[in-house]
Design a protein around this motif. Structure first.
Motif, PDB file in Angstrom:
ATOM      1  N   TYR A  25       0.843  -1.201   0.000  1.00 41.41           N
ATOM      2  CA  TYR A  25       0.000   0.000   0.000  1.00 41.41           C
ATOM      3  C   TYR A  25       0.875   1.247   0.000  1.00 41.41           C
ATOM      4  N   GLY A  26       0.485   2.218  -0.811  1.00 33.38           N
ATOM      5  CA  GLY A  26       1.195   3.490  -0.847  1.00 33.38           C
ATOM      6  C   GLY A  26       2.299   3.554  -1.883  1.00 33.38           C
ATOM      7  N   TRP A  27       2.436   2.488  -2.690  1.00 32.03           N
ATOM      8  CA  TRP A  27       3.457   2.445  -3.732  1.00 32.03           C
ATOM      9  C   TRP A  27       2.782   2.378  -5.094  1.00 32.03           C
ATOM     10  N   ASP A  33       7.328   3.964  -7.315  1.00 31.29           N
ATOM     11  CA  ASP A  33       7.598   5.121  -6.461  1.00 31.29           C
ATOM     12  C   ASP A  33       6.505   5.263  -5.409  1.00 31.29           C
ATOM     13  N   PRO A  34       6.816   5.935  -4.296  1.00 36.46           N
ATOM     14  CA  PRO A  34       5.775   6.162  -3.293  1.00 36.46           C
ATOM     15  C   PRO A  34       4.682   7.080  -3.826  1.00 36.46           C
ATOM     16  N   ILE A  35       3.464   6.801  -3.425  1.00 38.75           N
ATOM     17  CA  ILE A  35       2.327   7.669  -3.746  1.00 38.75           C
ATOM     18  C   ILE A  35       2.299   8.733  -2.654  1.00 38.75           C
ATOM     19  N   GLY A  36       2.170   9.979  -3.033  1.00 41.37           N
ATOM     20  CA  GLY A  36       2.193  11.073  -2.072  1.00 41.37           C
ATOM     21  C   GLY A  36       1.092  10.953  -1.020  1.00 41.37           C
ATOM     22  N   LEU A  37       1.425  11.369   0.193  1.00 41.66           N
ATOM     23  CA  LEU A  37       0.479  11.289   1.300  1.00 41.66           C
ATOM     24  C   LEU A  37      -0.790  12.080   1.020  1.00 41.66           C
ATOM     25  N   ALA A  46      -6.031   4.824  -4.156  1.00 40.28           N
ATOM     26  CA  ALA A  46      -5.140   5.119  -5.286  1.00 40.28           C
ATOM     27  C   ALA A  46      -4.083   4.031  -5.435  1.00 40.28           C
ATOM     28  N   THR A  47      -3.830   3.650  -6.667  1.00 39.57           N
ATOM     29  CA  THR A  47      -2.790   2.666  -6.968  1.00 39.57           C
ATOM     30  C   THR A  47      -1.676   3.272  -7.802  1.00 39.57           C
ATOM     31  N   LEU A  48      -1.870   4.509  -8.252  1.00 38.21           N
ATOM     32  CA  LEU A  48      -0.877   5.206  -9.067  1.00 38.21           C
ATOM     33  C   LEU A  48      -0.507   6.524  -8.409  1.00 38.21           C
ATOM     34  N   SER A  49       0.752   6.917  -8.565  1.00 39.36           N
ATOM     35  CA  SER A  49       1.157   8.244  -8.110  1.00 39.36           C
ATOM     36  C   SER A  49       0.427   9.274  -8.963  1.00 39.36           C
TER      37      SER A  49
END
Length: 65
Positions: A25-27, A33-37, A46-49
């Motif tokens: 979760y969060g990637w 890449d990490p998904i922004g907070l 969300a699954t995409l940045s």
């Protein structure tokens, strides 16, 4: 239509829970890449940045989808 939308959202929530359990979760699934907070707060499923989502939408727009 409302039920269908809710059913789809529940499926996305279930998948997000599974990603939490797997430590994924969060990637971003596209770039790794990490998904922004702030994005995760606004859209917890969300699954995409943001950048990857924008690229996907731009490609779809260019393809006429």
């Amino acid at each position: 239509r409302v039920r269908d939308r809710e059913r789809k959202l529940l499926q996305k929530i279930d998948e997000a829970i599974r990603r939490v359990e797997r430590g994924e979760y969060g990637w971003c699934e596209e770039t790794g890449d990490p998904i922004g907070l702030s994005r995760l707060i606004a859209r917890p499923t969300a699954t995409l940045s943001l950048e990857a989502q924008e690229r996907r939408e731009q490609r779809q727009k260019m393809q006429g989808n």
